[in-house]
Design an enzyme around this catalytic site. Structure first.
Site, PDB file in Angstrom:
ATOM      1  N   GLN A 109       3.247   3.532  -5.517  1.00 33.42           N
ATOM      2  CA  GLN A 109       3.386   4.587  -6.008  1.00 33.42           C
ATOM      3  C   GLN A 109       1.341   4.365  -6.599  1.00 33.42           C
ATOM      4  O   GLN A 109       0.326   5.900  -5.804  1.00 33.42           O
ATOM      5  CB  GLN A 109       3.390   4.374  -7.457  1.00 33.42           C
ATOM      6  N   LYS A 114       3.626 -11.619 -14.545  1.00 32.79           N
ATOM      7  CA  LYS A 114       2.707 -10.824 -14.028  1.00 32.79           C
ATOM      8  C   LYS A 114       1.730 -11.481 -15.477  1.00 32.79           C
ATOM      9  O   LYS A 114       0.734 -12.129 -15.023  1.00 32.79           O
ATOM     10  CB  LYS A 114       2.606  -9.669 -14.790  1.00 32.79           C
ATOM     11  N   ASP A 128       3.369  -9.180   5.292  1.00 25.15           N
ATOM     12  CA  ASP A 128       3.929  -9.336   4.303  1.00 25.15           C
ATOM     13  C   ASP A 128       3.720 -10.274   3.826  1.00 25.15           C
ATOM     14  O   ASP A 128       2.916 -11.623   4.534  1.00 25.15           O
ATOM     15  CB  ASP A 128       5.132  -9.764   5.087  1.00 25.15           C
ATOM     16  N   TYR A 139       9.702  -9.515 -14.259  1.00 24.70           N
ATOM     17  CA  TYR A 139       8.183  -8.313 -13.815  1.00 24.70           C
ATOM     18  C   TYR A 139       7.337  -8.694 -14.542  1.00 24.70           C
ATOM     19  O   TYR A 139       6.385  -9.267 -14.567  1.00 24.70           O
ATOM     20  CB  TYR A 139       8.815  -7.247 -14.286  1.00 24.70           C
ATOM     21  N   ASP A 155       1.791  -2.823   4.218  1.00 19.48           N
ATOM     22  CA  ASP A 155       3.062  -2.702   3.541  1.00 19.48           C
ATOM     23  C   ASP A 155       3.869  -3.164   5.230  1.00 19.48           C
ATOM     24  O   ASP A 155       3.521  -3.051   5.950  1.00 19.48           O
ATOM     25  CB  ASP A 155       3.191  -1.445   3.447  1.00 19.48           C
ATOM     26  N   ILE A 156       5.327  -3.355   4.335  1.00 17.70           N
ATOM     27  CA  ILE A 156       6.092  -3.519   5.309  1.00 17.70           C
ATOM     28  C   ILE A 156       6.977  -2.716   5.859  1.00 17.70           C
ATOM     29  O   ILE A 156       7.846  -2.997   6.982  1.00 17.70           O
ATOM     30  CB  ILE A 156       6.792  -4.992   4.593  1.00 17.70           C
ATOM     31  N   GLY A 188       0.799  -0.959  -0.053  1.00 20.74           N
ATOM     32  CA  GLY A 188       0.025   0.010   0.477  1.00 20.74           C
ATOM     33  C   GLY A 188       0.572   1.264   0.262  1.00 20.74           C
ATOM     34  O   GLY A 188       0.069   2.314  -0.047  1.00 20.74           O
ATOM     35  N   LEU A 189       1.918   0.941   0.970  1.00 20.12           N
ATOM     36  CA  LEU A 189       2.963   2.446   0.204  1.00 20.12           C
ATOM     37  C   LEU A 189       3.089   2.655  -0.413  1.00 20.12           C
ATOM     38  O   LEU A 189       4.516   3.552  -0.918  1.00 20.12           O
ATOM     39  CB  LEU A 189       4.089   2.172   1.045  1.00 20.12           C
TER      40      LEU A 189
HETATM   41  C1  AKB Z   1       7.160   0.200 -14.968  1.00 24.58           C
HETATM   42  O1  AKB Z   1       7.713   0.703 -15.246  1.00 24.58           O
HETATM   43  O2  AKB Z   1       7.638  -1.153 -14.490  1.00 24.58           O
HETATM   44  C2  AKB Z   1       6.041   0.141 -14.400  1.00 24.58           C
HETATM   45  C3  AKB Z   1       5.133  -0.216 -15.544  1.00 24.58           C
HETATM   46  C4  AKB Z   1       5.461   0.036 -16.730  1.00 24.58           C
HETATM   47  O3  AKB Z   1       4.420  -1.454 -15.304  1.00 24.58           O
HETATM   48  N1  AKB Z   1       5.480   1.553 -14.654  1.00 24.58           N
END
Ligand code: AKB
Length: 332
Positions: free
Chosen positions: A30, A163, A70, A159, A52-53, A27-28
């Site tokens: 962006q 996702k 956590d 990432y 948040d942690i 939650g902390l």
């Molecule tokens: C990033 O740049 O990693 C993020 C996104 C586009 O998921 N802002």
């Protein structure tokens, strides 16, 4: 931890009358504080719990409930959900693209193990679960202009991989066990009050601060790197409207949402309409430039518009005026 809980007699999906009680993880970062603010206006201050942690700044404590959580601690998270009668879970805890590449092991832990915990808990407790995805869930072999909801997804970052995994796991559990999983693919989000942390699109926030402070921005992307972007208030509104959409309106469980696409040079030009002396120099860094080059330049969000009425309020012109005004207001 057995998934079959979902089928047991003691668990039934929340009725429409049931009080909405939201827990926001990560939650902390962006997005959490602003989303909590918007949800609290509709559902009441005490019905939206940020977690948040990290220790939050005093204004976060003052504006509503905050708890330590956590996402890697399954039992504690379960205790929070049960004790607080949580019905909606917004899972914002994640490492973003650039910082994820710098720490793959941690990104795997938080973005994949943390997500598994949250998916299991959502099933077990019949929660409506929101997990954000991203333009980063696409890769060099995806159609880039525009990227549709359904296409090849072979991202090249941890990432992005985490996702895509989240999108597929959530949809699988929805189809198999009826989990009320909801996922939006966010563009780069532009905010004033809360800085982004370690993404590839972060320059598009920093450039406004630099324009107003030193008048010089050094950009880590090439001037012609076009990426989908969105004002934070559109992002929050999309999330709330999507969470409120009746299930029968959703033909998908993962939707692209779009607002605008711009390059560093285009946003700089728009800022120069207000601050003509802005100077931008370009010093592309290989990691972030390679990531950006593999992402869509535009998003096709026709399904979100058709199914649950998504419509952005901010284009580039409105975004730039609002960012400059908000940063100035904050300083005075
Ligand atoms: C990033 O740049 O990693 C993020 C996104 C586009 O998921 N802002």
């Amino acid at each position: 931890r057995e998934m079959s809980r979902w089928n047991s007699q003691d668990a039934s999906p929340p009725s429409p009358q049931e009080n909405v009680r939201v827990l926001i993880t990560g939650g902390l970062g962006q997005l959490g504080v602003g989303l909590a603010q918007m949800l609290r206006k509709q559902y009441g201050r005490d019905n939206v719990i940020l977690s948040d942690i990290k220790k939050p700044p005093p204004h976060v404590y003052a504006n509503g409930p905050f708890v330590y959580a956590d996402v890697l601690d399954y039992k504690h998270l379960r205790e929070l959900i049960v004790n607080n009668r949580v019905t909606w879970l917004v899972h914002y805890s994640a490492l973003l693209s650039a910082v994820g590449e710098a720490n793959v092991a941690l990104a795997r832990k938080i973005n994949i193990t943390g997500l598994h915990n949250v998916l299991d808990l959502a099933l077990e407790n019949c929660l409506r679960l929101f997990v954000p995805s991203t333009i980063g869930a696409f890769g060099p072999s995806s159609p880039r202009d525009p990227a549709p909801d359904l296409c090849v997804q072979r991202p090249r970052t941890i990432y992005g991989v985490s996702k895509v995994h989240g999108e597929l796991m959530g949809e699988y559990l929805h189809h198999k066990y009826g989990l009320d999983f909801r996922c939006l693919r966010y563009p780069g989000v532009i905010s004033v009050n809360t800085p982004p942390g370690g993404g590839t699109t972060d320059y598009a926030v920093q450039i406004f601060h630099d324009a107003l402070s030193t008048g010089h921005h050094e950009c880590y992307l090439r001037p012609d790197t076009r990426l989908p972007m969105m004002h934070i208030s559109d992002c929050h509104r999309a999330t709330v409207e999507f969470m409120q959409a009746p299930e029968c309106q959703l033909s998908l469980r993962t939707y692209n949402i779009a607002a605008m696409s711009f390059t560093p040079e285009e946003v700089a030009q728009e800022i120069r309409k207000h601050l003509p002396h802005l100077k931008v120099t370009y010093n592309p860094d290989t990691v972030r430039q390679t990531i950006a080059d593999s992402w869509p330049v535009r998003f096709d969000d026709t399904n979100a518009r058709r199914d649950w009425g998504w419509a952005p309020a901010f284009g580039l012109e409105e975004l730039v005026s609002d960012m400059l005004r908000s940063i100035r207001d904050k300083r005075t």
